[in-house]
Design an enzyme around this catalytic site. Structure first.
Site, PDB file in Angstrom:
ATOM      1  N   ASP A 195       0.837  -1.197   0.000  1.00 53.92           N
ATOM      2  CA  ASP A 195       0.000   0.000   0.000  1.00 53.92           C
ATOM      3  C   ASP A 195       0.875   1.251   0.000  1.00 53.92           C
ATOM      4  O   ASP A 195       1.652   1.465   0.928  1.00 53.92           O
ATOM      5  CB  ASP A 195      -0.871   0.008   1.273  1.00 53.92           C
ATOM      6  CG  ASP A 195      -1.806   1.208   1.311  1.00 53.92           C
ATOM      7  OD1 ASP A 195      -2.881   1.125   0.691  1.00 53.92           O
ATOM      8  OD2 ASP A 195      -1.452   2.227   1.940  1.00 53.92           O
ATOM      9  N   TYR A 208       2.896   9.829  -0.355  1.00 55.35           N
ATOM     10  CA  TYR A 208       3.984   9.265   0.462  1.00 55.35           C
ATOM     11  C   TYR A 208       5.361   9.533  -0.173  1.00 55.35           C
ATOM     12  O   TYR A 208       6.392   9.278   0.453  1.00 55.35           O
ATOM     13  CB  TYR A 208       3.822   7.748   0.668  1.00 55.35           C
ATOM     14  CG  TYR A 208       2.539   7.309   1.345  1.00 55.35           C
ATOM     15  CD1 TYR A 208       1.667   8.236   1.921  1.00 55.35           C
ATOM     16  CD2 TYR A 208       2.186   5.958   1.415  1.00 55.35           C
ATOM     17  CE1 TYR A 208       0.479   7.826   2.531  1.00 55.35           C
ATOM     18  CE2 TYR A 208       1.009   5.543   2.031  1.00 55.35           C
ATOM     19  CZ  TYR A 208       0.165   6.481   2.572  1.00 55.35           C
ATOM     20  OH  TYR A 208      -1.002   6.067   3.173  1.00 55.35           O
ATOM     21  N   LYS A 223      -2.722   5.928  -4.252  1.00 55.88           N
ATOM     22  CA  LYS A 223      -3.853   6.823  -3.959  1.00 55.88           C
ATOM     23  C   LYS A 223      -3.679   8.182  -4.626  1.00 55.88           C
ATOM     24  O   LYS A 223      -2.558   8.660  -4.793  1.00 55.88           O
ATOM     25  CB  LYS A 223      -3.975   7.042  -2.439  1.00 55.88           C
ATOM     26  CG  LYS A 223      -3.936   5.752  -1.637  1.00 55.88           C
ATOM     27  CD  LYS A 223      -4.171   5.949  -0.149  1.00 55.88           C
ATOM     28  CE  LYS A 223      -3.822   4.684   0.615  1.00 55.88           C
ATOM     29  NZ  LYS A 223      -2.402   4.565   0.980  1.00 55.88           N
ATOM     30  N   HIS A 283      -7.717   9.496  -1.824  1.00 58.98           N
ATOM     31  CA  HIS A 283      -7.070   9.444  -0.505  1.00 58.98           C
ATOM     32  C   HIS A 283      -7.964  10.024   0.604  1.00 58.98           C
ATOM     33  O   HIS A 283      -8.065   9.443   1.688  1.00 58.98           O
ATOM     34  CB  HIS A 283      -5.735  10.210  -0.574  1.00 58.98           C
ATOM     35  CG  HIS A 283      -4.719   9.755   0.409  1.00 58.98           C
ATOM     36  ND1 HIS A 283      -3.372   9.690   0.135  1.00 58.98           N
ATOM     37  CD2 HIS A 283      -4.833   9.335   1.689  1.00 58.98           C
ATOM     38  CE1 HIS A 283      -2.720   9.250   1.193  1.00 58.98           C
ATOM     39  NE2 HIS A 283      -3.581   9.031   2.151  1.00 58.98           N
TER      40      HIS A 283
HETATM   41  N1  LIG Z   1      -5.347   6.216   3.829  1.00 54.32           N
HETATM   42  C1  LIG Z   1      -4.815   6.953   4.772  1.00 54.32           C
HETATM   43  O1  LIG Z   1      -5.183   8.126   4.984  1.00 54.32           O
HETATM   44  C2  LIG Z   1      -3.737   6.380   5.608  1.00 54.32           C
HETATM   45  C3  LIG Z   1      -3.299   7.055   6.769  1.00 54.32           C
HETATM   46  C4  LIG Z   1      -2.296   6.456   7.543  1.00 54.32           C
HETATM   47  C5  LIG Z   1      -1.786   5.228   7.171  1.00 54.32           C
HETATM   48  N2  LIG Z   1      -2.197   4.598   6.014  1.00 54.32           N
HETATM   49  C6  LIG Z   1      -1.646   3.294   5.562  1.00 54.32           C
HETATM   50  O2  LIG Z   1      -1.639   2.394   6.663  1.00 54.32           O
HETATM   51  C7  LIG Z   1      -0.307   1.947   6.891  1.00 54.32           C
HETATM   52  C8  LIG Z   1      -0.063   1.610   8.347  1.00 54.32           C
HETATM   53  O3  LIG Z   1      -0.327   2.706   9.181  1.00 54.32           O
HETATM   54  P1  LIG Z   1       0.834   3.520   9.923  1.00 54.32           P
HETATM   55  O4  LIG Z   1       2.062   3.490   9.100  1.00 54.32           O
HETATM   56  O5  LIG Z   1       0.217   4.832  10.260  1.00 54.32           O
HETATM   57  O6  LIG Z   1       1.056   2.808  11.292  1.00 54.32           O
HETATM   58  P2  LIG Z   1       0.973   1.338  11.951  1.00 54.32           P
HETATM   59  O7  LIG Z   1       1.180   0.285  10.941  1.00 54.32           O
HETATM   60  O8  LIG Z   1      -0.244   1.322  12.797  1.00 54.32           O
HETATM   61  O9  LIG Z   1       2.217   1.408  12.942  1.00 54.32           O
HETATM   62  C9  LIG Z   1       3.512   1.569  12.453  1.00 54.32           C
HETATM   63  C10 LIG Z   1       4.429   1.815  13.648  1.00 54.32           C
HETATM   64  O10 LIG Z   1       4.509   0.655  14.456  1.00 54.32           O
HETATM   65  C11 LIG Z   1       5.854   0.178  14.499  1.00 54.32           C
HETATM   66  N3  LIG Z   1       5.774  -1.293  14.423  1.00 54.32           N
HETATM   67  C12 LIG Z   1       5.304  -2.028  13.384  1.00 54.32           C
HETATM   68  N4  LIG Z   1       5.275  -3.341  13.705  1.00 54.32           N
HETATM   69  C13 LIG Z   1       5.745  -3.423  14.960  1.00 54.32           C
HETATM   70  C14 LIG Z   1       5.948  -4.517  15.849  1.00 54.32           C
HETATM   71  N5  LIG Z   1       5.663  -5.766  15.494  1.00 54.32           N
HETATM   72  N6  LIG Z   1       6.482  -4.251  17.075  1.00 54.32           N
HETATM   73  C15 LIG Z   1       6.770  -2.991  17.454  1.00 54.32           C
HETATM   74  N7  LIG Z   1       6.589  -1.916  16.664  1.00 54.32           N
HETATM   75  C16 LIG Z   1       6.066  -2.140  15.428  1.00 54.32           C
HETATM   76  C17 LIG Z   1       6.555   0.798  13.317  1.00 54.32           C
HETATM   77  O11 LIG Z   1       7.925   1.017  13.590  1.00 54.32           O
HETATM   78  P3  LIG Z   1       9.105   0.384  12.664  1.00 54.32           P
HETATM   79  O12 LIG Z   1       8.834   0.800  11.261  1.00 54.32           O
HETATM   80  O13 LIG Z   1      10.333   0.992  13.250  1.00 54.32           O
HETATM   81  O14 LIG Z   1       9.010  -1.102  12.875  1.00 54.32           O
HETATM   82  C18 LIG Z   1       5.836   2.147  13.211  1.00 54.32           C
HETATM   83  O15 LIG Z   1       6.360   3.058  14.144  1.00 54.32           O
HETATM   84  C19 LIG Z   1       0.532   3.114   6.376  1.00 54.32           C
HETATM   85  O16 LIG Z   1       1.891   2.781   6.236  1.00 54.32           O
HETATM   86  C20 LIG Z   1      -0.197   3.435   5.105  1.00 54.32           C
HETATM   87  O17 LIG Z   1       0.139   2.500   4.098  1.00 54.32           O
HETATM   88  C21 LIG Z   1      -3.174   5.159   5.245  1.00 54.32           C
END
Ligand SMILES: NC(=O)c1ccc[n+]([C@@H]2O[C@H](COP(=O)([O-])OP(=O)(O)OC[C@H]3O[C@@H](n4cnc5c(N)ncnc54)[C@H](OP(=O)(O)O)[C@@H]3O)[C@@H](O)[C@H]2O)c1
Length: 286
Positions: A51, A56, A81, A114
């Protein structure tokens, strides 16, 4: 009960296509080797769904990671997106063309709007949301995009699309994690046969140190990250965990070898709100 057994199991979309049940998130992974290497690590760990988004600023490196993985293009499901500044009809077509070029592919599996336009910023948000959707339908007809959907759309925004669409959105990607489940929007999407993807499925890290989740996760011999992702899967959602760390990327894939009991699901469902990004589609000014 969700019966998915591996990262390559799929959800059925309302347009006849399928989508792998877990995606790899890439928000905030810097362009360059960090993004390419994370995508490669995810594909090595068995993820087959990536994704990204034009916002990004890492589409080129995401595309490079897919190529360097050695997998065939058709074996990797790619989502990108449309950013808010490109919401017009012609600007959407141009933005899609640029995303295809940056990703280095000749089709996108899933293209999402988005964010919805809202009435804080626009006099006629419904018209602003309709224009990119018409362009999305053309992109799909032309074969440049296989499935089309939205992100951060609540009922009122989806209704604006239903009022004008020939093709209904196949997917809605919304914030969803323990502490911020958005059950109302999920239920509305379900009634309209729209698959819901969970963004920030780990609450951007906020679920990881939660003592209530930790106590439940310990009983299953799992981490809080794995518990949260499994909770999303058992709700029929499609989580998109992000990590730049190969061990954590693998850890987040080990979610098919346990089942959360109904009682524990309910306890997690009913946690008071925490970890909400505060990005409300109703009031955001971008
Ligand atoms: N459509 C939208 O508006 C929107 C908005 C936000 C996000 N998104 C999508 O959703 C995806 C995920 O959301 P997100 O990036 O906001 O956050 P997330 O996946 O909820 O959390 C990521 C965080 O958790 C840490 N992490 C991941 N796995 C871990 C584990 N097993 N143990 C400990 N820490 C862990 C990562 O650090 P490290 O990288 O250091 O492991 C990072 O700091 C995004 O990357 C994006 O593709 C979409």
């Amino acid at each position: 009960m969700n019966t998915k057994t591996s990262l390559t199991d799929t959800y059925q979309l309302n347009d006849g296509k399928t989508i792998p049940c877990v995606g790899f998130g890439t928000w905030q992974i810097p362009d360059g080797n960090a993004a390419a290497n994370s995508v490669k690590a995810a594909l090595e760990a068995g993820y087959r769904h990536i994704d990204t988004a034009s916002a990004y600023n890492n589409e080129e490196s995401v595309g490079r990671g897919v190529v360097e993985s050695g997998l065939k293009r058709e074996d990797v499901y790619l989502t990108t997106k449309l950013w808010n500044t490109d919401r017009g009809y012609e600007t959407t077509l141009k933005a899609a063309s640029l995303s295809l070029k940056k990703l280095g592919v000749d089709f996108i599996d899933l293209y999402l709007i988005h964010w919805p336009a809202n009435d804080v910023v626009y006099d006629d948000p419904a018209a602003v949301n309709a224009a990119p959707w018409r362009a999305f339908e053309k992109l799909q007809k032309d074969g440049l995009v296989r499935s089309i959907g939205v992100s951060n759309f609540w009922e009122q925004h989806l209704q604006q699309i239903f009022d004008v669409c020939e093709v209904k959105p196949a997917v809605n990607q919304i914030e969803c994690h323990p502490g911020y489940p958005q059950f109302e929007t999920i239920e509305f999407c379900r009634q309209h046969d729209i698959v819901v993807e969970a963004w920030s499925p780990l609450g951007r890290g906020t679920v990881l140190t939660d003592e209530r989740l930790k106590a439940i996760a310990d009983r299953y011999g799992k981490s809080t990250a794995q518990l949260s992702l499994r909770w999303e899967l058992q709700h029929g959602l499609l989580p998109l965990p992000k990590s730049v760390n190969p061990e954590r990327i693998q850890e987040n894939a080990q979610i098919f070898d346990f089942v959360i009991s109904d009682e524990d699901m309910k306890t997690i469902d009913e946690l008071p709100e925490f970890g909400y990004s505060t990005f409300s589609p109703l009031t955001l000014k971008f």
